[in-house]
Design a protein around this motif. Structure first.
Motif, PDB file in Angstrom:
ATOM      1  N   ARG A  32      35.666 -18.417  20.701  1.00 24.81           N
ATOM      2  CA  ARG A  32      36.288 -18.027  19.176  1.00 24.81           C
ATOM      3  C   ARG A  32      37.217 -17.277  19.307  1.00 24.81           C
ATOM      4  O   ARG A  32      38.300 -17.488  18.342  1.00 24.81           O
ATOM      5  CB  ARG A  32      34.952 -17.554  18.443  1.00 24.81           C
ATOM      6  CG  ARG A  32      35.217 -17.231  16.888  1.00 24.81           C
ATOM      7  CD  ARG A  32      33.988 -17.350  16.190  1.00 24.81           C
ATOM      8  NE  ARG A  32      33.548 -16.048  16.336  1.00 24.81           N
ATOM      9  CZ  ARG A  32      33.575 -14.911  15.394  1.00 24.81           C
ATOM     10  NH1 ARG A  32      34.449 -15.200  14.630  1.00 24.81           N
ATOM     11  NH2 ARG A  32      33.064 -13.728  15.739  1.00 24.81           N
ATOM     12  N   PHE A  33      37.476 -16.109  19.982  1.00 25.60           N
ATOM     13  CA  PHE A  33      38.735 -15.288  19.962  1.00 25.60           C
ATOM     14  C   PHE A  33      39.872 -16.012  20.376  1.00 25.60           C
ATOM     15  O   PHE A  33      41.022 -16.111  19.824  1.00 25.60           O
ATOM     16  CB  PHE A  33      38.448 -14.245  21.024  1.00 25.60           C
ATOM     17  CG  PHE A  33      39.460 -13.145  20.904  1.00 25.60           C
ATOM     18  CD1 PHE A  33      39.561 -12.080  19.689  1.00 25.60           C
ATOM     19  CD2 PHE A  33      40.393 -13.212  21.979  1.00 25.60           C
ATOM     20  CE1 PHE A  33      40.651 -11.279  19.859  1.00 25.60           C
ATOM     21  CE2 PHE A  33      41.491 -12.577  21.939  1.00 25.60           C
ATOM     22  CZ  PHE A  33      41.505 -11.236  21.026  1.00 25.60           C
ATOM     23  N   GLY A  34      39.693 -16.963  21.578  1.00 27.73           N
ATOM     24  CA  GLY A  34      40.727 -17.948  21.790  1.00 27.73           C
ATOM     25  C   GLY A  34      41.262 -18.612  21.098  1.00 27.73           C
ATOM     26  O   GLY A  34      42.699 -18.954  20.745  1.00 27.73           O
ATOM     27  N   LEU A  35      40.405 -19.463  20.172  1.00 24.53           N
ATOM     28  CA  LEU A  35      40.596 -20.336  19.518  1.00 24.53           C
ATOM     29  C   LEU A  35      41.376 -19.876  18.162  1.00 24.53           C
ATOM     30  O   LEU A  35      42.345 -20.121  17.321  1.00 24.53           O
ATOM     31  CB  LEU A  35      39.533 -21.096  18.865  1.00 24.53           C
ATOM     32  CG  LEU A  35      38.954 -22.097  19.740  1.00 24.53           C
ATOM     33  CD1 LEU A  35      37.366 -22.510  19.355  1.00 24.53           C
ATOM     34  CD2 LEU A  35      39.789 -23.203  20.267  1.00 24.53           C
ATOM     35  N   THR A  36      41.049 -18.643  17.881  1.00 24.37           N
ATOM     36  CA  THR A  36      41.555 -17.889  16.628  1.00 24.37           C
ATOM     37  C   THR A  36      43.179 -17.293  16.926  1.00 24.37           C
ATOM     38  O   THR A  36      43.992 -17.653  16.053  1.00 24.37           O
ATOM     39  CB  THR A  36      40.619 -16.649  16.253  1.00 24.37           C
ATOM     40  OG1 THR A  36      39.420 -17.178  15.954  1.00 24.37           O
ATOM     41  CG2 THR A  36      41.117 -16.062  14.715  1.00 24.37           C
ATOM     42  N   VAL A  37      43.151 -16.927  18.231  1.00 25.01           N
ATOM     43  CA  VAL A  37      44.557 -16.510  18.657  1.00 25.01           C
ATOM     44  C   VAL A  37      45.295 -17.761  18.753  1.00 25.01           C
ATOM     45  O   VAL A  37      46.336 -17.656  18.258  1.00 25.01           O
ATOM     46  CB  VAL A  37      44.416 -15.991  20.040  1.00 25.01           C
ATOM     47  CG1 VAL A  37      45.772 -15.902  20.655  1.00 25.01           C
ATOM     48  CG2 VAL A  37      43.883 -14.419  20.182  1.00 25.01           C
ATOM     49  N   LEU A  38      44.865 -19.037  19.076  1.00 24.32           N
ATOM     50  CA  LEU A  38      45.675 -20.255  19.289  1.00 24.32           C
ATOM     51  C   LEU A  38      46.205 -20.566  17.796  1.00 24.32           C
ATOM     52  O   LEU A  38      47.094 -20.987  17.569  1.00 24.32           O
ATOM     53  CB  LEU A  38      44.964 -21.427  19.956  1.00 24.32           C
ATOM     54  CG  LEU A  38      45.451 -22.855  19.503  1.00 24.32           C
ATOM     55  CD1 LEU A  38      46.799 -22.704  20.301  1.00 24.32           C
ATOM     56  CD2 LEU A  38      44.660 -23.810  20.490  1.00 24.32           C
ATOM     57  N   ALA A  39      45.445 -20.303  16.723  1.00 22.77           N
ATOM     58  CA  ALA A  39      45.508 -20.803  15.325  1.00 22.77           C
ATOM     59  C   ALA A  39      46.408 -19.865  14.783  1.00 22.77           C
ATOM     60  O   ALA A  39      47.474 -20.111  14.131  1.00 22.77           O
ATOM     61  CB  ALA A  39      44.288 -20.645  14.592  1.00 22.77           C
ATOM     62  N   LEU A  40      46.428 -18.400  15.235  1.00 24.04           N
ATOM     63  CA  LEU A  40      47.449 -17.320  14.829  1.00 24.04           C
ATOM     64  C   LEU A  40      48.779 -17.818  15.120  1.00 24.04           C
ATOM     65  O   LEU A  40      49.810 -17.851  14.515  1.00 24.04           O
ATOM     66  CB  LEU A  40      47.048 -16.122  15.265  1.00 24.04           C
ATOM     67  CG  LEU A  40      47.797 -14.907  14.890  1.00 24.04           C
ATOM     68  CD1 LEU A  40      46.908 -13.759  14.525  1.00 24.04           C
ATOM     69  CD2 LEU A  40      48.914 -14.637  15.962  1.00 24.04           C
ATOM     70  N   SER A  55      43.998 -15.440   9.983  1.00 22.00           N
ATOM     71  CA  SER A  55      43.734 -15.629  11.418  1.00 22.00           C
ATOM     72  C   SER A  55      43.706 -13.872  11.883  1.00 22.00           C
ATOM     73  O   SER A  55      43.151 -13.487  12.801  1.00 22.00           O
ATOM     74  CB  SER A  55      44.523 -16.313  12.427  1.00 22.00           C
ATOM     75  OG  SER A  55      44.456 -17.597  11.841  1.00 22.00           O
ATOM     76  N   THR A  56      44.872 -13.283  11.508  1.00 23.68           N
ATOM     77  CA  THR A  56      45.015 -11.673  11.825  1.00 23.68           C
ATOM     78  C   THR A  56      43.567 -11.307  11.557  1.00 23.68           C
ATOM     79  O   THR A  56      43.312 -10.246  12.160  1.00 23.68           O
ATOM     80  CB  THR A  56      46.350 -11.320  11.410  1.00 23.68           C
ATOM     81  OG1 THR A  56      47.493 -12.187  11.877  1.00 23.68           O
ATOM     82  CG2 THR A  56      46.517  -9.771  11.669  1.00 23.68           C
ATOM     83  N   ILE A  57      43.260 -11.493  10.184  1.00 17.46           N
ATOM     84  CA  ILE A  57      42.143 -10.471   9.644  1.00 17.46           C
ATOM     85  C   ILE A  57      40.899 -10.801  10.484  1.00 17.46           C
ATOM     86  O   ILE A  57      40.125 -10.136  10.851  1.00 17.46           O
ATOM     87  CB  ILE A  57      41.934 -10.992   8.114  1.00 17.46           C
ATOM     88  CG1 ILE A  57      43.080 -10.261   7.444  1.00 17.46           C
ATOM     89  CG2 ILE A  57      40.513 -10.364   7.339  1.00 17.46           C
ATOM     90  CD1 ILE A  57      43.145 -10.953   5.821  1.00 17.46           C
ATOM     91  N   ALA A  58      40.748 -12.128  10.736  1.00 15.35           N
ATOM     92  CA  ALA A  58      39.505 -12.745  11.763  1.00 15.35           C
ATOM     93  C   ALA A  58      39.568 -11.765  13.178  1.00 15.35           C
ATOM     94  O   ALA A  58      38.458 -11.453  13.528  1.00 15.35           O
ATOM     95  CB  ALA A  58      39.519 -14.265  11.749  1.00 15.35           C
ATOM     96  N   LEU A  59      40.735 -11.650  13.788  1.00 13.68           N
ATOM     97  CA  LEU A  59      40.845 -11.191  14.794  1.00 13.68           C
ATOM     98  C   LEU A  59      40.676  -9.574  14.914  1.00 13.68           C
ATOM     99  O   LEU A  59      39.797  -9.079  15.627  1.00 13.68           O
ATOM    100  CB  LEU A  59      42.059 -11.236  15.515  1.00 13.68           C
ATOM    101  CG  LEU A  59      42.589 -12.614  16.025  1.00 13.68           C
ATOM    102  CD1 LEU A  59      43.979 -12.593  16.458  1.00 13.68           C
ATOM    103  CD2 LEU A  59      41.600 -13.160  17.154  1.00 13.68           C
ATOM    104  N   VAL A  60      40.928  -9.155  13.928  1.00 11.38           N
ATOM    105  CA  VAL A  60      40.657  -7.639  13.532  1.00 11.38           C
ATOM    106  C   VAL A  60      39.208  -7.353  13.265  1.00 11.38           C
ATOM    107  O   VAL A  60      38.479  -6.484  13.793  1.00 11.38           O
ATOM    108  CB  VAL A  60      41.257  -7.170  12.175  1.00 11.38           C
ATOM    109  CG1 VAL A  60      41.032  -5.651  11.719  1.00 11.38           C
ATOM    110  CG2 VAL A  60      42.852  -6.980  12.466  1.00 11.38           C
TER     111      VAL A  60
END
Length: 226
Positions: free
Chosen positions: A42-50, A104-109
């Motif tokens: 999930r972290f990797g996919l979120t970084v990809l979206a960001l 996506s930034t908020i999600a990663l935080v």
């Protein structure tokens, strides 16, 4: 003569019909390892979206900037852009990509800050809301683009620049570059749709896995002598 060789006594063999089982600690460890794998995905996919959102924002903003600089310039005798022109698809991509990037930034935080992670309600809300917002933004941006491009009378930045992409120019607008940037922005926006669906799927799976009770197999049977 009588044979006095002694035959060693055979020890009785024990067999057991105990069934193997997982202890609660072993089951918990297994679940934790799986949860970490899902969290990493999930972290990797979120970084990809960001990164996709940032790229879409950069390319779309550049094409719109070139259009604004050259649409009413005095360096050309004739207008470079048609009278019937729609910049809404590019504007939509800029807005939607900014939403994808910020969300996506908020999600990663939310994934990395302990204060948020330790608050189940806040963490769960961010985990589900962020990819949902990004998915809606990607769908809106894509629908705007394809909706205008389907028109035979109104041009967009992508359709017009790609139409003249084979013509080389020494000054702006460089049609080939504008065409590539427009395509990149569009394709990355389309890519964000399945990416966000996967983020939602991994989030839902992780939540259900954590909340599912551990099933411990009890011992059955007893050792028997043979």
């Amino acid at each position: 003569m009588e044979d006095t060789t002694q035959v060693p006594d055979q020890k009785p063999e024990f067999t057991s019909d105990f069934e193997e089982f997982e202890t609660r600690d072993a089951g918990y460890e297994k679940r934790q390892r799986l949860a970490r794998v899902v969290e990493s995905v999930r972290f990797g996919l979120t970084v990809l979206a960001l990164l996709a959102g940032l790229t879409i924002l950069g390319t779309s903003a550049d094409t719109l900037s070139v259009y604004n600089k050259t649409r009413s310039g005095s360096d050309f005798i004739i207008s470079l852009w048609p009278a019937e022109f729609d910049i809404r698809p590019t504007t939509a991509l800029i807005v939607c990509s900014a939403i994808i990037f910020l969300t996506s930034t908020i999600a990663l935080v939310g994934m990395k800050v302990p204060t948020i992670r330790n608050n189940p309600f806040t963490h769960s809300t961010i985990s589900f809301a962020a990819p949902t917002i990004c998915l809606i933004a990607a769908l809106i941006g894509t629908s705007f683009f394809y909706g205008v491009n389907a028109s035979n009378t109104v041009n967009s930045l992508k359709s017009w620049s790609c139409q003249w992409s084979d013509i080389s120019m020494n000054v702006q607008p460089h049609w080939g570059q504008l065409c590539k940037e427009s395509k990149t922005a569009l394709y990355l926006t389309v890519m964000c749709i399945p990416v966000e669906v996967l983020v939602l799927a991994t989030t839902a799976w992780g939540t259900m896995s954590v909340n599912r009770p551990l099933v411990i197999t009890e011992r059955k049977g007893s050792p028997a002598m043979s």
